[in-house]
Write a protein that holds these residues in place. Sequence first.
Motif, PDB file in Angstrom:
ATOM      1  N   GLY A   1       0.812  -1.211   0.000  1.00 48.73           N
ATOM      2  CA  GLY A   1       0.000   0.000   0.000  1.00 48.73           C
ATOM      3  C   GLY A   1       0.844   1.259   0.000  1.00 48.73           C
ATOM      4  O   GLY A   1       0.563   2.220  -0.733  1.00 48.73           O
ATOM      5  N   TYR A   2       1.900   1.254   0.778  1.00 50.75           N
ATOM      6  CA  TYR A   2       2.794   2.412   0.888  1.00 50.75           C
ATOM      7  C   TYR A   2       3.480   2.696  -0.453  1.00 50.75           C
ATOM      8  O   TYR A   2       3.402   3.805  -0.997  1.00 50.75           O
ATOM      9  N   GLY A   3       4.154   1.682  -0.980  1.00 46.20           N
ATOM     10  CA  GLY A   3       4.889   1.875  -2.228  1.00 46.20           C
ATOM     11  C   GLY A   3       3.988   2.176  -3.404  1.00 46.20           C
ATOM     12  O   GLY A   3       4.335   2.964  -4.289  1.00 46.20           O
ATOM     13  N   GLY A   4       2.795   1.568  -3.427  1.00 50.28           N
ATOM     14  CA  GLY A   4       1.919   1.722  -4.577  1.00 50.28           C
ATOM     15  C   GLY A   4       1.295   3.093  -4.701  1.00 50.28           C
ATOM     16  O   GLY A   4       0.983   3.535  -5.809  1.00 50.28           O
ATOM     17  N   PHE A   5       1.112   3.801  -3.591  1.00 53.24           N
ATOM     18  CA  PHE A   5       0.374   5.056  -3.634  1.00 53.24           C
ATOM     19  C   PHE A   5       1.243   6.297  -3.438  1.00 53.24           C
ATOM     20  O   PHE A   5       0.715   7.413  -3.352  1.00 53.24           O
ATOM     21  N   LEU A   6       2.560   6.147  -3.401  1.00 50.62           N
ATOM     22  CA  LEU A   6       3.416   7.298  -3.140  1.00 50.62           C
ATOM     23  C   LEU A   6       3.361   8.344  -4.248  1.00 50.62           C
ATOM     24  O   LEU A   6       3.264   9.547  -3.975  1.00 50.62           O
ATOM     25  N   LEU A   7       3.445   7.916  -5.508  1.00 49.37           N
ATOM     26  CA  LEU A   7       3.430   8.894  -6.596  1.00 49.37           C
ATOM     27  C   LEU A   7       2.077   9.589  -6.700  1.00 49.37           C
ATOM     28  O   LEU A   7       2.001  10.806  -6.904  1.00 49.37           O
TER      29      LEU A   7
ATOM     30  N   LEU B   1      -1.149   0.902  -9.993  1.00 51.58           N
ATOM     31  CA  LEU B   1      -1.234  -0.547 -10.190  1.00 51.58           C
ATOM     32  C   LEU B   1       0.126  -1.130 -10.562  1.00 51.58           C
ATOM     33  O   LEU B   1       0.469  -2.245 -10.144  1.00 51.58           O
ATOM     34  N   GLY B   2       0.912  -0.383 -11.357  1.00 52.67           N
ATOM     35  CA  GLY B   2       2.219  -0.881 -11.778  1.00 52.67           C
ATOM     36  C   GLY B   2       3.181  -1.033 -10.617  1.00 52.67           C
ATOM     37  O   GLY B   2       3.849  -2.069 -10.481  1.00 52.67           O
TER      38      GLY B   2
ATOM     39  N   LEU C   1       4.627  -4.447  -8.955  1.00 55.15           N
ATOM     40  CA  LEU C   1       6.068  -4.664  -8.816  1.00 55.15           C
ATOM     41  C   LEU C   1       6.431  -5.061  -7.392  1.00 55.15           C
ATOM     42  O   LEU C   1       7.153  -6.052  -7.172  1.00 55.15           O
ATOM     43  N   VAL C   2       5.938  -4.302  -6.409  1.00 58.21           N
ATOM     44  CA  VAL C   2       6.234  -4.616  -5.012  1.00 58.21           C
ATOM     45  C   VAL C   2       5.642  -5.969  -4.627  1.00 58.21           C
ATOM     46  O   VAL C   2       6.285  -6.778  -3.947  1.00 58.21           O
ATOM     47  N   TYR C   3       4.419  -6.235  -5.079  1.00 55.95           N
ATOM     48  CA  TYR C   3       3.766  -7.515  -4.775  1.00 55.95           C
ATOM     49  C   TYR C   3       4.572  -8.681  -5.348  1.00 55.95           C
ATOM     50  O   TYR C   3       4.792  -9.696  -4.670  1.00 55.95           O
ATOM     51  N   GLY C   4       5.025  -8.544  -6.597  1.00 54.61           N
ATOM     52  CA  GLY C   4       5.816  -9.606  -7.220  1.00 54.61           C
ATOM     53  C   GLY C   4       7.126  -9.842  -6.497  1.00 54.61           C
ATOM     54  O   GLY C   4       7.551 -10.988  -6.318  1.00 54.61           O
TER      55      GLY C   4
ATOM     56  N   ALA D   1       3.549  -5.726 -14.212  1.00 51.87           N
ATOM     57  CA  ALA D   1       4.089  -4.472 -13.684  1.00 51.87           C
ATOM     58  C   ALA D   1       4.848  -3.706 -14.763  1.00 51.87           C
ATOM     59  O   ALA D   1       4.705  -2.486 -14.892  1.00 51.87           O
ATOM     60  N   VAL D   2       5.643  -4.431 -15.556  1.00 53.34           N
ATOM     61  CA  VAL D   2       6.405  -3.788 -16.639  1.00 53.34           C
ATOM     62  C   VAL D   2       5.463  -3.167 -17.665  1.00 53.34           C
ATOM     63  O   VAL D   2       5.660  -2.026 -18.114  1.00 53.34           O
ATOM     64  N   VAL D   3       4.416  -3.902 -18.047  1.00 57.55           N
ATOM     65  CA  VAL D   3       3.444  -3.392 -19.029  1.00 57.55           C
ATOM     66  C   VAL D   3       2.748  -2.143 -18.498  1.00 57.55           C
ATOM     67  O   VAL D   3       2.588  -1.134 -19.208  1.00 57.55           O
ATOM     68  N   LEU D   4       2.317  -2.179 -17.235  1.00 54.94           N
ATOM     69  CA  LEU D   4       1.615  -1.031 -16.643  1.00 54.94           C
ATOM     70  C   LEU D   4       2.530   0.186 -16.544  1.00 54.94           C
ATOM     71  O   LEU D   4       2.107   1.321 -16.824  1.00 54.94           O
ATOM     72  N   LEU D   5       3.781  -0.025 -16.156  1.00 50.04           N
ATOM     73  CA  LEU D   5       4.701   1.102 -16.031  1.00 50.04           C
ATOM     74  C   LEU D   5       5.074   1.670 -17.399  1.00 50.04           C
ATOM     75  O   LEU D   5       5.260   2.889 -17.549  1.00 50.04           O
ATOM     76  N   ALA D   6       5.163   0.799 -18.411  1.00 45.24           N
ATOM     77  CA  ALA D   6       5.394   1.290 -19.772  1.00 45.24           C
ATOM     78  C   ALA D   6       4.200   2.106 -20.258  1.00 45.24           C
ATOM     79  O   ALA D   6       4.361   3.152 -20.912  1.00 45.24           O
TER      80      ALA D   6
END
Length: 490
Positions: A68-74, A219-220, A224-227, A248-253
């Motif tokens: 939750g922390y890493g996913g929502f920082l940006l 979501l990306g 990534l953190v979940y994986g 994660a790679v697809v979402l971040l791209a």
Amino acid sequence: MTTIDRAPTGAGELTARRKQLSLLILCGAVFLDALDISLLGVSLPSIKTGLGLSDGSLQWLVSGYTVGYGGFLLLGGRVADVWGRRRTFIAATVLFIAASLLGGVLTDGGLLVATRVLKGIAAGFTAPAAMSLITTTFREGAERNRALGVFAMTGAGGYSFGLVLSGVLTEIDWRLVFFAPGVIAIAVLAASPLIKADAPRVAGPRQSFDFAGALTVTLGVMALVYGLVQGPAWGWGSPGTIAVLAGAVVLLAAFVAVESRHRSPLVPLSIFHSRSLSSANLISVVWAGSTIGWQFVATLYLQEALHWGALKTAFAFLPLGVVIVAVAKFAAGPLVGRWGVRAVVTVGMLIQAVGVLLYLGVGANSSYAAVMLPGIILHGIGNGLVYPTVNIAGVSGVADERQGVAAGLITASYQVGAGVGVAVLAAVLTATGGSGEGVSGYRWAFLVAGLMSLTGLLIGFQGLRQPKGAAAASPAAPAVPAADPVAARQ
């Protein structure tokens, strides 16, 4: 060093006393975030017994917060910039309090994990809001460097204090580890009206919010953190791990593609034109991977190879926090002002690498004072120099309206790095003999952690170099007007 849309801060409008009060309150937030990461450590066995949880559910009490922390920082950083930093900070603190108090009374493992995810999400908004409030309150240069040093010191102190407090509270009742952060957060919320108010919104057309960018990056990063968290349990070559990390790679791209076309992007790609900012984020990844990964392996070594109890292990790491706090408070800021971020990061990463690599000498009956404590002290010195300095480099030269994004980026880099470090070192430990009585696997893991620190050294040495002729304009050590009552005491 590239200056990105520099804007006046307006920090001079506040008195020195008001600035210091704001800093104290905002440091309370980062103290809470760090405390909540370490607070469950010693209490996990008691929680498992008390609620009858499986090992998988138990792991997610820790991992759920990280995801939750890493996913929502940006997203949190951008919301702070657009909606208002103090408003975002207060709203997220309320969510943190509610999740903390609810977690203390729940008896269902799944719901308890859900409260941890909610607390992580709340931290994903409070952390960039708090850091950007600091960077827009204190004038760039020596004044801001000192404030960020205190901010970093508080985070390190919260993490170390959490390790010890976890053992003390668990001895009384393990439910107190859920209630305690909520009680502290109530005090922070009560004092929040004293924080610097948000600057009035500049007149003009209202910017559209980048929903597509927010969705893809959130979501990306969560994927990534979940994986990375699940990789050691599922197996790195398993279909589940590959699918999550590929997703994660697809979402971040997709996020990068969206940002390059949106009129009001969540993260303007032009922000990465600053070599200092880009290098600071890369350093954050390898620095966090090394330091958090090392602590993960060192904890296993103390408990499984030396058979130490959880509370004894927690106190073994106490000198680490004390040294980090002292160095971050008294040394990092002045050294950055005198020698610049490149020199301080390079020396700090070197000292940290030496501290980690000293652990190559551990054995089945190693002396704490003779073998482990010297490495802990060197590691603490390196941490105390690098952490605040990288924060300084990551927000220097960034306009006020983008400080939330810059703060979110640097904090997200720490979270991703921590996930990578623990995952990689856990894999190394497993591949080279595993944890337990033997020490070969631990040594290999410590070697990899040391190499991560050396990688950060190289990135800092190369990436934080100032262009020729830029020394006088460096945000690390500008001339500070003597009229400022805080700066006048430098």
